[in-house]
Design a protein around this motif. Structure first.
Motif, mmCIF file in Angstrom:
data_model
loop_
_atom_site.group_PDB
_atom_site.id
_atom_site.type_symbol
_atom_site.label_atom_id
_atom_site.label_comp_id
_atom_site.label_asym_id
_atom_site.label_seq_id
_atom_site.Cartn_x
_atom_site.Cartn_y
_atom_site.Cartn_z
ATOM 1 N N ILE A 161 0.818 -1.167 0.067
ATOM 2 C CA ILE A 161 0.057 0.041 -0.069
ATOM 3 C C ILE A 161 0.783 1.297 0.118
ATOM 4 N N VAL A 162 1.901 1.243 0.953
ATOM 5 C CA VAL A 162 2.999 2.179 0.855
ATOM 6 C C VAL A 162 3.482 2.623 -0.388
ATOM 7 N N LEU A 163 3.929 1.550 -1.097
ATOM 8 C CA LEU A 163 4.775 1.875 -2.374
ATOM 9 C C LEU A 163 3.531 2.322 -3.461
ATOM 10 N N GLY A 164 2.287 1.828 -3.190
ATOM 11 C CA GLY A 164 1.356 2.387 -4.254
ATOM 12 C C GLY A 164 1.186 3.827 -3.962
ATOM 13 N N LEU A 165 1.090 4.177 -2.552
ATOM 14 C CA LEU A 165 0.944 5.838 -2.406
ATOM 15 C C LEU A 165 2.111 6.460 -2.989
ATOM 16 N N ILE A 166 3.302 6.056 -2.688
ATOM 17 C CA ILE A 166 4.307 6.686 -3.226
ATOM 18 C C ILE A 166 4.482 6.861 -4.736
ATOM 19 N N GLY A 167 3.992 5.668 -5.353
ATOM 20 C CA GLY A 167 3.653 5.726 -6.978
ATOM 21 C C GLY A 167 2.918 6.706 -7.320
ATOM 22 N N PHE A 168 1.783 6.963 -6.692
ATOM 23 C CA PHE A 168 0.747 7.905 -7.099
ATOM 24 C C PHE A 168 1.247 9.314 -6.776
ATOM 25 N N TRP A 169 2.006 9.572 -5.846
ATOM 26 C CA TRP A 169 2.350 11.014 -5.461
ATOM 27 C C TRP A 169 3.611 11.274 -6.529
ATOM 28 N N LEU A 170 4.318 10.387 -6.852
ATOM 29 C CA LEU A 170 5.384 10.702 -7.865
ATOM 30 C C LEU A 170 4.621 11.188 -9.172
ATOM 31 N N TYR A 171 3.738 10.373 -9.493
ATOM 32 C CA TYR A 171 3.109 10.622 -10.815
ATOM 33 C C TYR A 171 2.136 12.134 -10.708
ATOM 34 N N SER A 172 1.704 12.425 -9.717
ATOM 35 C CA SER A 172 1.061 13.507 -9.379
ATOM 36 C C SER A 172 2.118 14.775 -9.587
ATOM 37 N N GLU A 173 3.354 14.477 -8.874
ATOM 38 C CA GLU A 173 4.425 15.630 -8.831
ATOM 39 C C GLU A 173 4.824 15.681 -10.418
ATOM 40 N N LEU A 174 5.011 14.786 -11.222
ATOM 41 C CA LEU A 174 5.440 14.769 -12.608
ATOM 42 C C LEU A 174 4.429 15.615 -13.488
ATOM 43 N N GLN A 175 3.037 15.289 -13.463
ATOM 44 C CA GLN A 175 1.932 15.841 -13.918
ATOM 45 C C GLN A 175 2.193 17.541 -13.480
ATOM 46 N N PHE A 176 2.451 18.028 -12.334
ATOM 47 C CA PHE A 176 2.504 19.125 -11.735
ATOM 48 C C PHE A 176 3.566 19.783 -12.663
ATOM 49 N N GLN A 177 4.792 19.133 -12.724
ATOM 50 C CA GLN A 177 6.020 19.960 -13.200
ATOM 51 C C GLN A 177 5.576 19.936 -14.813
ATOM 52 N N LEU A 178 4.973 18.911 -15.507
ATOM 53 C CA LEU A 178 4.781 19.185 -16.927
ATOM 54 C C LEU A 178 3.804 20.437 -17.041
ATOM 55 N N PHE A 179 2.880 20.471 -16.232
ATOM 56 C CA PHE A 179 1.851 21.477 -16.589
ATOM 57 C C PHE A 179 2.635 22.994 -16.284
ATOM 58 N N ASN A 180 3.586 22.971 -15.160
ATOM 59 C CA ASN A 180 4.177 24.435 -15.114
ATOM 60 C C ASN A 180 5.146 24.494 -16.187
ATOM 61 N N ALA A 181 5.751 23.744 -16.925
ATOM 62 C CA ALA A 181 6.456 23.843 -17.902
ATOM 63 C C ALA A 181 5.873 24.473 -19.221
ATOM 64 N N LEU A 182 4.750 23.683 -19.413
ATOM 65 C CA LEU A 182 3.853 24.519 -20.469
ATOM 66 C C LEU A 182 3.268 25.616 -20.365
ATOM 67 N N GLN A 183 3.110 26.068 -19.038
ATOM 68 C CA GLN A 183 2.623 27.343 -18.917
ATOM 69 C C GLN A 183 3.672 28.462 -18.969
ATOM 70 N N SER A 184 4.961 28.116 -18.548
ATOM 71 C CA SER A 184 5.851 29.002 -18.493
ATOM 72 C C SER A 184 6.337 29.208 -20.271
ATOM 73 N N ASN A 185 6.164 28.442 -21.050
ATOM 74 C CA ASN A 185 6.513 28.453 -22.415
ATOM 75 C C ASN A 185 5.469 29.455 -23.293
ATOM 76 N N ARG A 186 4.630 29.643 -22.756
ATOM 77 C CA ARG A 186 3.566 30.516 -23.267
ATOM 78 C C ARG A 186 3.977 31.957 -23.495
ATOM 79 N N LYS A 187 3.867 32.414 -24.659
ATOM 80 C CA LYS A 187 4.212 33.876 -24.947
ATOM 81 C C LYS A 187 3.261 34.993 -24.504
ATOM 82 N N THR A 188 2.014 34.414 -24.409
ATOM 83 C CA THR A 188 1.021 35.311 -23.775
ATOM 84 C C THR A 188 0.195 35.108 -22.709
ATOM 85 N N PRO A 189 -0.167 35.830 -21.873
ATOM 86 C CA PRO A 189 -0.939 35.512 -20.902
ATOM 87 C C PRO A 189 -2.176 34.677 -21.128
#
Length: 279
Positions: A161-189
């Motif tokens: 169960i613990v390993l499953g939770l850690i995997g879920f957390w790592l996936y959520s962090e990866l999605q968050f960082q990917l979203f931030n990267a897409l936002q920072s590359n936008r040229k217009t607000p």
């Protein structure tokens, strides 16, 4: 306060604004907000530009909102301008004339709360080497082993169960960082609204003002908590702003002006009742 904090965590905009305003008092900044198109539109106002330093305001609001962790609110658009007379249609004015209305505007993405995980470790007696196979001397070829204990099975399930939770957390962090990267590359607000908002006619403003006043009056008959009175006071204020915004050439303009004054008095009375419950 615990009740307000709980409502803010559940995503109630009025409670979120109350928490932010209480923590922004030392900066001389007041805030208002509207949640629309999955974005919390947040307006910060002060008497002078010095009180609206972008880096300070954005950092302060991010810290407050991430400590609240409001449900279903991840994107926040922060606007700032010099303090103006309260207007119900502030967001519409900003959309129509951002350069004239705003000092600055910035969008932030709230960081998700991390899960607290605990590792389940077996005791020294549980982690020791199991007993060696027992040889049955009555048969030189037969070897028996002790079956796994129930405690070992529980530890194994807990670790899974613990390993499953850690995997879920790592996936959520990866999605968050990917979203931030897409936002920072936008040229217009990011556009605040997908389509321009049409201004209300005087007749529509009058009608909406009457509707809000009717709702506020009905809610005032059963309100018994500070939060309910605060929301009633806000409705009276919105109704008064709508009436005050009616054009002078509107046929019911004198009536609208009278009702604007009446609604403001009702707003003050509702605010007094809310303040009394806070003492």
């Amino acid at each position: 306060m615990n009740d307000i904090a709980k409502q803010a965590h559940n995503g109630r905009v009025a409670a979120i604004i109350q928490v932010i305003n209480e923590q922004m008092t030392d900066l001389g900044v007041s805030t208002r907000a509207v949640f629309t198109h999955d974005v919390l539109q947040l307006l910060c106002e002060a008497n002078n530009p010095e009180s609206l330093d972008q880096s300070i305001i954005v950092s302060k609001i991010r810290d407050i909102l991430e400590s609240i962790s409001p449900r279903n609110i991840h994107r926040v658009r922060i606007h700032s301008r010099i303090l103006q007379e309260q207007q119900l249609l502030w967001l519409q004015n900003i959309i129509q004339n951002p350069e004239e209305q705003l000092l600055w505007s910035e969008e932030i993405i709230l960081r998700k709360s991390n899960f607290l995980t605990h590792w389940f470790k077996p005791s020294s007696s549980q982690s020791s080497i199991p007993n060696q196979p027992i040889v049955n001397h009555s048969s030189s070829t037969f070897v028996s082993q002790k079956p796994p204990s129930p405690l070992s099975l529980i530890v194994g399930v807990g670790l899974s169960i613990v390993l499953g939770l850690i995997g879920f957390w790592l996936y959520s962090e990866l999605q968050f960082q990917l979203f931030n990267a897409l936002q920072s590359n936008r040229k217009t607000p990011v556009d605040v609204s997908p389509s321009p908002v049409q201004p209300l006619s005087s007749a529509e403003q009058f009608s909406q003002g009457v509707k809000l006043a009717t709702e506020a009056a009905a809610e005032g008959k059963v309100a018994d908590t500070r939060q309910e009175w605060l929301e009633i006071a806000q409705k009276w204020q919105q109704a008064a702003d709508l009436m005050a915004a009616v054009s002078p050439d509107f046929e019911r303009y004198p009536t609208a002006q009278n009702r604007a004054a009446l609604y403001r008095r009702n707003q003050e009375q509702a605010q007094q009742k809310a303040d009394a419950l806070n003492n």
